[in-house]
Design a protein around this motif. Sequence first.
Motif, PDB file in Angstrom:
ATOM      1  N   LEU A   1       0.861  -1.162   0.000  1.00  0.00           N
ATOM      2  CA  LEU A   1       0.000   0.000   0.000  1.00  0.00           C
ATOM      3  C   LEU A   1       0.904   1.220   0.000  1.00  0.00           C
ATOM      4  CD1 LEU A   1      -3.141   0.573   0.355  1.00  0.00           C
ATOM      5  CD2 LEU A   1      -2.598   1.006   2.724  1.00  0.00           C
ATOM      6  N   SER A   2       0.590   2.191  -0.827  1.00  0.00           N
ATOM      7  CA  SER A   2       1.422   3.389  -0.851  1.00  0.00           C
ATOM      8  C   SER A   2       0.545   4.636  -0.832  1.00  0.00           C
ATOM      9  CB  SER A   2       2.329   3.393  -2.078  1.00  0.00           C
ATOM     10  OG  SER A   2       1.570   3.329  -3.265  1.00  0.00           O
ATOM     11  N   ILE A   3       1.124   5.699  -0.292  1.00  0.00           N
ATOM     12  CA  ILE A   3       0.443   6.991  -0.213  1.00  0.00           C
ATOM     13  C   ILE A   3       1.365   8.010  -0.880  1.00  0.00           C
ATOM     14  CG2 ILE A   3      -0.615   8.730   1.270  1.00  0.00           C
ATOM     15  CD1 ILE A   3      -0.697   6.575   3.491  1.00  0.00           C
ATOM     16  N   THR A   4       0.846   8.700  -1.875  1.00  0.00           N
ATOM     17  CA  THR A   4       1.637   9.695  -2.590  1.00  0.00           C
ATOM     18  C   THR A   4       1.616  11.028  -1.846  1.00  0.00           C
ATOM     19  OG1 THR A   4      -0.199  10.544  -3.917  1.00  0.00           O
ATOM     20  CG2 THR A   4       1.002   8.624  -4.792  1.00  0.00           C
ATOM     21  N   LYS A   5       2.474  11.944  -2.292  1.00  0.00           N
ATOM     22  CA  LYS A   5       2.501  13.262  -1.659  1.00  0.00           C
ATOM     23  C   LYS A   5       1.191  14.002  -1.836  1.00  0.00           C
ATOM     24  CE  LYS A   5       4.892  15.292  -5.611  1.00  0.00           C
ATOM     25  NZ  LYS A   5       6.129  15.932  -6.052  1.00  0.00           N
ATOM     26  N   GLU A   6       0.388  13.608  -2.843  1.00  0.00           N
ATOM     27  CA  GLU A   6      -0.939  14.209  -3.039  1.00  0.00           C
ATOM     28  C   GLU A   6      -2.001  13.527  -2.174  1.00  0.00           C
ATOM     29  OE1 GLU A   6       0.871  12.898  -5.655  1.00  0.00           O
ATOM     30  OE2 GLU A   6       1.682  14.759  -6.464  1.00  0.00           O
ATOM     31  N   GLN A   7      -1.567  12.608  -1.315  1.00  0.00           N
ATOM     32  CA  GLN A   7      -2.417  11.843  -0.413  1.00  0.00           C
ATOM     33  C   GLN A   7      -3.364  10.916  -1.168  1.00  0.00           C
ATOM     34  OE1 GLN A   7      -4.127  14.179   2.771  1.00  0.00           O
ATOM     35  NE2 GLN A   7      -2.249  15.323   3.046  1.00  0.00           N
ATOM     36  N   LYS A   8      -2.875  10.388  -2.288  1.00  0.00           N
ATOM     37  CA  LYS A   8      -3.615   9.367  -3.020  1.00  0.00           C
ATOM     38  C   LYS A   8      -3.112   8.016  -2.529  1.00  0.00           C
ATOM     39  CE  LYS A   8      -4.433  12.110  -7.120  1.00  0.00           C
ATOM     40  NZ  LYS A   8      -4.284  12.200  -8.586  1.00  0.00           N
ATOM     41  N   VAL A   9      -4.035   7.081  -2.387  1.00  0.00           N
ATOM     42  CA  VAL A   9      -3.712   5.760  -1.855  1.00  0.00           C
ATOM     43  C   VAL A   9      -3.737   4.742  -2.999  1.00  0.00           C
ATOM     44  CG1 VAL A   9      -4.411   3.980  -0.210  1.00  0.00           C
ATOM     45  CG2 VAL A   9      -4.715   6.402   0.368  1.00  0.00           C
ATOM     46  N   PHE A  10      -2.702   3.916  -3.045  1.00  0.00           N
ATOM     47  CA  PHE A  10      -2.601   2.888  -4.073  1.00  0.00           C
ATOM     48  C   PHE A  10      -2.429   1.525  -3.424  1.00  0.00           C
ATOM     49  CE2 PHE A  10      -1.619   6.654  -6.427  1.00  0.00           C
ATOM     50  CZ  PHE A  10      -2.031   6.395  -7.727  1.00  0.00           C
ATOM     51  N   LEU A  11      -3.184   0.574  -3.916  1.00  0.00           N
ATOM     52  CA  LEU A  11      -3.038  -0.824  -3.522  1.00  0.00           C
ATOM     53  C   LEU A  11      -2.415  -1.513  -4.732  1.00  0.00           C
ATOM     54  CD1 LEU A  11      -3.516  -2.999  -1.410  1.00  0.00           C
ATOM     55  CD2 LEU A  11      -5.826  -3.291  -2.312  1.00  0.00           C
ATOM     56  N   GLY A  12      -1.126  -1.766  -4.658  1.00  0.00           N
ATOM     57  CA  GLY A  12      -0.399  -2.207  -5.844  1.00  0.00           C
ATOM     58  C   GLY A  12      -0.336  -1.038  -6.818  1.00  0.00           C
ATOM     59  N   GLU A  13      -0.778  -1.268  -8.033  1.00  0.00           N
ATOM     60  CA  GLU A  13      -0.774  -0.219  -9.059  1.00  0.00           C
ATOM     61  C   GLU A  13      -2.105   0.522  -9.138  1.00  0.00           C
ATOM     62  OE1 GLU A  13       1.950   0.586 -10.977  1.00  0.00           O
ATOM     63  OE2 GLU A  13       3.015  -0.825  -9.687  1.00  0.00           O
ATOM     64  N   ALA A  14      -3.116   0.021  -8.438  1.00  0.00           N
ATOM     65  CA  ALA A  14      -4.467   0.584  -8.543  1.00  0.00           C
ATOM     66  C   ALA A  14      -4.722   1.644  -7.474  1.00  0.00           C
ATOM     67  CB  ALA A  14      -5.505  -0.526  -8.413  1.00  0.00           C
ATOM     68  N   GLU A  15      -5.180   2.812  -7.927  1.00  0.00           N
ATOM     69  CA  GLU A  15      -5.560   3.842  -6.973  1.00  0.00           C
ATOM     70  C   GLU A  15      -6.870   3.445  -6.301  1.00  0.00           C
ATOM     71  OE1 GLU A  15      -6.472   8.634  -6.634  1.00  0.00           O
ATOM     72  OE2 GLU A  15      -5.836   7.800  -8.545  1.00  0.00           O
ATOM     73  N   VAL A  16      -6.904   3.618  -4.982  1.00  0.00           N
ATOM     74  CA  VAL A  16      -8.099   3.290  -4.204  1.00  0.00           C
ATOM     75  C   VAL A  16      -8.537   4.550  -3.469  1.00  0.00           C
ATOM     76  CG1 VAL A  16      -9.042   1.846  -2.359  1.00  0.00           C
ATOM     77  CG2 VAL A  16      -7.284   0.925  -3.868  1.00  0.00           C
TER      78      VAL A  16
ATOM     79  N   GLU B   1      -1.574  -9.285   6.294  1.00  0.00           N
ATOM     80  CA  GLU B   1      -0.354  -8.489   6.411  1.00  0.00           C
ATOM     81  C   GLU B   1      -0.174  -7.645   5.149  1.00  0.00           C
ATOM     82  OE1 GLU B   1       4.242  -9.435   7.542  1.00  0.00           O
ATOM     83  OE2 GLU B   1       3.221 -10.884   6.269  1.00  0.00           O
ATOM     84  N   LEU B   2       0.305  -6.417   5.341  1.00  0.00           N
ATOM     85  CA  LEU B   2       0.695  -5.598   4.200  1.00  0.00           C
ATOM     86  C   LEU B   2       1.776  -4.630   4.618  1.00  0.00           C
ATOM     87  CD1 LEU B   2      -0.480  -2.505   4.520  1.00  0.00           C
ATOM     88  CD2 LEU B   2      -2.502  -3.424   3.495  1.00  0.00           C
ATOM     89  N   TYR B   3       2.402  -4.040   3.616  1.00  0.00           N
ATOM     90  CA  TYR B   3       3.453  -3.048   3.845  1.00  0.00           C
ATOM     91  C   TYR B   3       2.966  -1.697   3.358  1.00  0.00           C
ATOM     92  CZ  TYR B   3       6.393  -6.958   4.964  1.00  0.00           C
ATOM     93  OH  TYR B   3       6.912  -8.075   5.571  1.00  0.00           O
ATOM     94  N   LEU B   4       3.229  -0.681   4.147  1.00  0.00           N
ATOM     95  CA  LEU B   4       2.770   0.670   3.864  1.00  0.00           C
ATOM     96  C   LEU B   4       3.965   1.576   3.637  1.00  0.00           C
ATOM     97  CD1 LEU B   4       0.581   2.908   3.843  1.00  0.00           C
ATOM     98  CD2 LEU B   4       0.817   3.016   6.311  1.00  0.00           C
ATOM     99  N   GLU B   5       3.940   2.285   2.512  1.00  0.00           N
ATOM    100  CA  GLU B   5       4.979   3.256   2.203  1.00  0.00           C
ATOM    101  C   GLU B   5       4.292   4.585   1.904  1.00  0.00           C
ATOM    102  OE1 GLU B   5       8.853   3.780  -0.690  1.00  0.00           O
ATOM    103  OE2 GLU B   5       7.303   2.349  -1.266  1.00  0.00           O
ATOM    104  N   ALA B   6       4.716   5.622   2.594  1.00  0.00           N
ATOM    105  CA  ALA B   6       4.132   6.948   2.398  1.00  0.00           C
ATOM    106  C   ALA B   6       5.221   7.945   2.042  1.00  0.00           C
ATOM    107  CB  ALA B   6       3.397   7.407   3.653  1.00  0.00           C
TER     108      ALA B   6
END
Length: 75
Positions: free
Chosen positions: A1-16, A36-41
């Motif tokens: 799971l990743s969070i961009t500087k624009e505060q958009k959340v992505f699960l893999g390649e898909a924006e959620v 379990e998952l890994y979070l990168e912001a």
Amino acid sequence: LSITKEQKVFLGEAEVPFDSLEAALTTNERLQREKELYLEADETVPYGFVAKVMARVRRGGIEKVGLVTDPLASE
């Protein structure tokens, strides 16, 4: 799971969308099996937003959250 500087959340390649995150996690078979998952912001994302995302992750049935960091990214 990743969070961009624009505060958009992505699960893999898909924006959620943030409001749909819990549902996206509860319907993901692999995540429900592994719990379990890994979070990168991005480092500029406010801590409060990251905490809200983590709360949604927990409500989505994920028991283990690993934080991915890159402390040398800004150098």
